[in-house]
Design an enzyme around this catalytic site. Structure first.
Site, short mmCIF file in Angstrom:
data_model
loop_
_atom_site.label_atom_id
_atom_site.label_comp_id
_atom_site.label_asym_id
_atom_site.label_seq_id
_atom_site.Cartn_x
_atom_site.Cartn_y
_atom_site.Cartn_z
N ILE A 1 70.15 -31.58 -77.80
CA ILE A 1 68.82 -32.16 -77.56
C ILE A 1 68.52 -32.35 -76.09
O ILE A 1 67.43 -32.71 -75.71
CB ILE A 1 68.65 -33.52 -78.29
CG1 ILE A 1 69.79 -34.46 -77.94
CG2 ILE A 1 68.52 -33.31 -79.77
CD1 ILE A 1 69.56 -35.86 -78.46
N GLY B 1 71.46 -31.82 -68.68
CA GLY B 1 71.02 -32.11 -67.32
C GLY B 1 72.19 -32.00 -66.40
O GLY B 1 73.21 -31.39 -66.75
N SER C 1 74.36 -34.00 -65.70
CA SER C 1 75.59 -34.67 -66.09
C SER C 1 76.30 -34.01 -67.27
O SER C 1 77.49 -34.20 -67.46
CB SER C 1 75.28 -36.11 -66.43
OG SER C 1 74.23 -36.13 -67.37
N GLY C 2 75.61 -33.28 -68.05
CA GLY C 2 76.25 -32.66 -69.19
C GLY C 2 75.25 -32.47 -70.31
O GLY C 2 74.06 -32.63 -70.11
N ASP D 1 73.44 -46.45 -61.52
CA ASP D 1 72.64 -45.25 -61.77
C ASP D 1 71.47 -45.58 -62.70
O ASP D 1 71.18 -44.84 -63.64
CB ASP D 1 73.52 -44.16 -62.37
CG ASP D 1 72.87 -42.78 -62.25
OD1 ASP D 1 71.90 -42.65 -61.48
OD2 ASP D 1 73.33 -41.86 -62.93
#
Ligand SMILES: *[C@@H]1O[C@H](CO)[C@@H](O)[C@H](O)[C@H]1NC(C)=O
Ligand SMILES: *[C@@H]1O[C@H](CO)[C@@H](O)[C@H](O)[C@H]1NC(C)=O
Length: 986
Positions: free
Chosen positions: A700, A703, A705-706, A833
């Site tokens: 879904i 990005g 990061s994974g 973050d």
């Protein structure tokens, strides 16, 4: 520990001995009390040594040593052999002021500003009975001021406690320090009241209470008793009620600043009798009524009454304010004409009268008699032309007159201003040729917004180097599109008569974000060099005469969200690469495209994107598109696709097998993959369920990061859905990273809060990390703010915009989560973050904080990706992150502030113009324009009932993003302010 050796050293130290003799030599009068002097002298030397060691021998105190007389030590001054002054600003003192400090009995002057002195107010200073000057500003002092603060020296003239963290009330007894000339209490967190007793300070010349969150105090009439007052600064202090007439008794008042409060009523007549007043700041209140013509009696140099509810006209008596430099009255309901005489004032530099109902013409002499640098009268009903002599003194930097009824031609003399950087003339009725010389007038030219006029003319071959925004749509410009300037971010040239080809040299303008050239007569093909525009988010070339194919390289524009190439003569097939783009708008209608629509685009979101291209077809059923006849005979390339798919599949399988083998080799047990499952909640699934669910169909999101998968687990209890995040990691995790990973997982797993996303378990092997979270049905906040029209998981439904109540609810939920992490966890947890993509929404738009820097931390293993990961968070990072390792929870406050700004402005965190992110943009914008006009998300523009609340949250966002971390509120305060809004609203 250090005292004994010092003492010993001193007794045998010749210099001190010499010093004592010299005192005897030079001051024979003291002879009678030689013993006493010597005694006091020794004592103070010991005290200073003790202070030095108490302050951990701060390096700046290295000159405090046995070899020199202490009166020569840095920061120390003596009088008659006694220490009378200590001035040690900015030397990194991190300990409190020691209790024996006032053993320096003659101390009169103490300046310890700009240090890191912690603890409560140092009551030990009560004993310094000769103290006249005390500056403890810019430290880390906390707590309430003591109620017996009057015990400070009765001779105290100067008390500065600004820029600390004091809270509570300002105690009434402060009004007993009757000698005070200066009292600075600004920039603290006083959240109680300030006392009327301040009015007793009849000697006071300067009083600052600004930037404190007081509990809605009124200005006491007693303030009128401070008859020597010259300087009164109470900006942003939550003041309510009316300005008391009594302030008119402050006959010496020079500077009156009550800006940014909730003051109401009209400006009292008595203010207009303060003959010495040079500065009057009342902006951003709720003041009503008119400005009196009596203003002529004042000696004003600066007046700012912007953003109030003032009515009436600008009195013509302004012409008597001979020294006036700054005239700010924007965002009121002023009507009538701008007094012509204003054009005669010789010092006038800056005029801001925008957002009023002004009519008539601009004073024709404007700019001829003064060094006018700034003229802003936008959003009025001003007619006539721009004054001819605006640049007569060559000082003008910006001319902002949009949304008026201005007519006529622009004078070429505007180009005489070599500092010109900002021209905003849009939405008027200017006509004639736009003077060509202006394009090269100033190297500082950054902004030219001249759209919606009737200008003719051509652009120069090359645009000015510093130009960042060029908006000139809906005019009659002609000629060719120039080589674009290297710093250009936005170029809107729609609906003109540009012709020729798009220049192929697009490499130089890699920063361009918006390029709109629709509705012109541009011909030729779309240059492939367009793929150099890596930051392009919008590209509109529709309604031109473009021919040739769509370059496949367009697919490299990763952040492109709007692509409109409709109404041209484009031919050939749609390159598959276009399917990689995450477009919210795709319009290729009315061209001559043919072949199969790329698979990724065959869904309902793009249903209307391909109309009127008779040659296009699709496999899936789409409105008005033919179903493709399988592998048409003349389409060799199309036949290759399935083959490459098969090849790709084989390669993928090989990769998976290799990966599994690698995982296996590393495992100690001989069993299947060496995945280790650590669970934090009771689970009714196994790692096998999870791993089986990591299929392309379940993907879904992905990005920096994974990847994130939505995995549906059918179990006994029915369907359960989880989100699985797979940390992309090209290399193997090094040992240290592994440890930090585990440690952070441990921290996260121990957090239980309804506003923090639940980490169910973590599955890890040497190469692979999977984090399993509760599934948040509505995805992440950023998708709702920006990617709205993008369909998620193929649902194909257009999402409605987020209304204000949902946004506020989301802000409150997220604040709760962060508040819990900062204030209720031991040790406190810093997220590091926080961003809108890390705030997830459940089915009822309840928000939860997710992600916890885990992925970010892991990314450090492989360098290039880590760079892009940092870029991903640009805009949210507090300034101290760049240059300091000493970050604290205020970095989260900063990032959260950016999220508040996103929620209110609808702009992206990175969207701040040239160098700054959203936070910089908002702060600057508010400072320049005073109000929130034009800042608030257009999608909230209908929610008129909530405008005040939206403004409050926007302002809070700006407070949270202050550059100085210390000045940012805590999450606790942020949460309180947000929940207050709900309390008020209902
Ligand atoms: C400060 O003065 C007090 C009393 O006068 C004395 O007892 C104490 O030792 C002094 N402290 C220092 C550090 O000099
Ligand atoms: C201070 O002001 C109050 C109210 O304005 C007045 O009653 C009082 O007499 C004043 N005190 C002095 C010392 O002027």
């Amino acid at each position: 520990m250090g005292t004994e050796p010092y003492k010993a050293a001193f007794f045998f130290s010749p210099p001190a001995h010499l010093l004592r003799s010299s005192i005897l030599l030079w001051l024979p009068l003291l002879f009678i009390s030689e013993a006493a002097v010597a005694h006091g002298d020794d004592q103070e030397r010991f005290v200073l040594f003790d202070i030095k060691s108490h302050w951990s021998n701060a390096p700046a105190l290295s000159s405090w040593d046995v070899s020199s007389p202490h009166c020569n030590w840095s920061g120390i001054r003596c009088s008659n052999g006694s220490v009378t002054s200590m001035s040690l600003p900015n030397i990194s003192i991190t300990e409190p002021i020691p209790p024996f400090f006032c053993n320096l009995t003659s101390l009169a002057h103490l300046d310890l500003s700009y240090n890191d002195i912690p603890g409560g107010f140092p009551t030990c200073l009560y004993r310094c009975s000769n103290l006249r000057y005390l500056d403890l500003s810019q430290n880390l002092l906390v707590g309430e001021l003591p109620s017996d603060i009057h015990k400070l020296s009765s001779q105290l003239l100067h008390l500065d406690l600004s820029y600390n963290n004091f809270i509570g009330d300002i105690p009434p007894s402060i009004g007993r320090l009757l000698s005070l000339h200066t009292l600075n209490l600004h920039d603290n967190f006083f959240d109680g009241s300030f006392p009327a007793e301040l009015g007793n300070l009849s000697m006071l010349e300067s009083l600052t209470l600004a930037y404190n969150p007081f509990a809605s105090p009124r200005i006491p009439v007693e303030f009128g008793n401070m008859t020597r007052l010259k300087y009164l600064w109470m900006t942003y202090a939550n003041l309510v009620g009316e300005i008391p007439e009594d302030l008119g008794r402050l006959a010496d008042l020079d500077h009156l600043d009550l800006a940014r409060n909730g003051l109401s009523g009209s400006i009292p007549a008595a203010i207009w009798s303060l003959e010495k007043l040079t500065t009057l700041y009342l902006y951003d209140n709720k003041l009503t009524g008119e400005i009196s013509g009596k203003i002529a009696a004042l000696n004003l140099e600066e007046i700012d009454v912007s953003t109030n509810r003032l009515t009436g006209s600008i009195p013509k008596e302004f012409v008597n304010l001979r020294n006036l430099r700054i005239l700010f009255m924007y965002n009121n309901s002023l009507s009538g004409e701008i007094p012509r005489g204003i054009g005669l004032l010789r010092d006038l530099r800056d005029i801001r009268l925008f957002d009023n109902h002004l009519v008539g013409v601009l004073p024709p002499e404007l700019g001829q008699h003064s060094h006018l640098t700034n003229l802003e009268v936008s959003n009025n009903r001003i007619s006539g032309s721009l004054p001819e002599g605006l640049c007569a003194n060559r000082a003008l930097k910006s001319v902002v007159v949009f949304n008026n009824n201005l007519t006529g031609e622009l004078s070429a003399s505007l180009a005489d201003c070599y500092g010109l950087n900002d021209i905003q003339l849009y939405n008027n009725n200017f006509s004639g040729e736009f003077p060509r010389r202006i394009w090269s007038a100033s190297v500082n030219l950054t902004t030219v917004l001249i759209d919606r006029n009737h200008f003719t003319g051509v652009l120069p071959d090359k645009l000015q180097r510093n130009l960042t925004r060029l908006v000139m749509n809906d005019n009659r410009f002609s000629g060719r599109i120039p080589t674009l300037a290297p710093r250009l971010l936005v170029f809107r040239g729609s609906n003109n008569m540009f012709s020729g080809e798009i220049p192929a040299e697009l490499t130089g303008i890699s920063r361009l974000q918006v390029l709109l050239l629709d509705g012109n007569r541009i011909s030729g093909s779309i240059p492939t060099s367009i793929s150099n525009l890596k930051f392009l988010t919008q590209l509109d070339l529709s309604g031109n005469l473009l021919s040739g194919g769509i370059p496949a390289k367009l697919g490299l524009l990763e952040v492109l969200t709007k692509l409109d190439l409709s109404n041209n003569r484009l031919s050939g097939s749609i390159p598959r690469e276009i399917g990689n783009l995450k477009l919210s708008l795709l319009n290729l209608t009315y061209n001559q495209l043919s072949g199969e629509v790329p698979l990724q685009l065959q869904n309902r979101a793009y249903e209307r994107s391909f109309l009127f291209n008779p040659g296009l077809c699709s496999f899936k059923r789409m409105v008005n598109l033919n179903i493709c006849a399988h592998a048409g005979p003349n389409k060799l390339s199309e036949r290759l696709i399935p083959i490459s798919l098969v090849l790709g599949g084989v390669m993928f399988l090989m990769l998976v097998v290799t990966g599994m083998l690698m995982c296996r080799r590393r495992s100690d047990a001989a069993d299947l993959p060496a995945f280790k499952l650590t669970s934090f909640h009771q689970l009714d699934f196994t790692q096998r369920h999870i791993i089986r669910g990591l299929t392309e169909a379940n993907l879904i999101g992905s990005g920096g990061s994974g990847q994130v998968y939505r995995v549906n687990l059918q179990n006994r209890a029915g369907d359960a859905v989880v989100a699985v995040k797979k940390i992309r990691n090209s290399g193997k995790l090094d040992w240290k990273m592994e440890r930090t990973f585990e440690a952070e997982v441990k921290v996260l797993s121990s957090i239980r809060h309804c506003s923090i996303v639940k980490l169910l378990c973590c599955i890890s092997s040497a190469d692979c990390k999977l984090l399993v979270y509760e599934y948040m049905e509505k995805g992440s906040l950023d998708q709702w703010l920006y990617g709205r029209r993008r369909t998620r998981s193929g649902s194909g439904h257009f999402q409605p915009p987020l209304d204000w109540r949902k946004r506020l609810g989301i802000a409150i939920d997220a604040a709760k989560g962060l508040c819990y992490m900062h204030h209720h966890c031991t040790p406190p947890v810093i997220h590091r973050d926080v961003k809108s993509s890390n705030i997830l929404l459940d089915s009822g738009f309840g928000a939860k904080i997710a992600d916890f820097g885990l992925a970010r931390m892991l990314m450090k293993v492989s360098e290039p990706e880590s760079a892009s990961a940092i870029a991903g968070t640009f805009g949210y990072m507090a300034p101290e992150c760049g240059h300091s390792k000493k970050i604290n929870e205020k970095v989260d406050v900063y990032s959260f502030g950016v999220v508040l700004l996103e929620l209110t402005t609808g702009r992206k965190a990175q969207d701040g113009g040239e160098h700054e992110g959203l936070a910089g943009w908002a702060a600057r914008r508010l400072r320049d324009k005073g109000g929130f006009m034009g800042m608030i998300d257009e999608e909230l523009s209908d929610e008129l009932n909530y405008m005040d609340d939206i403004g409050t949250v926007l302002r809070l966002g700006i407070e949270c993003t202050r550059r100085n971390a210390m000045l940012r509120p805590s999450m606790k305060e942020v949460l309180r302010k947000l929940t207050d809004i709900v309390g008020l609203g209902r």
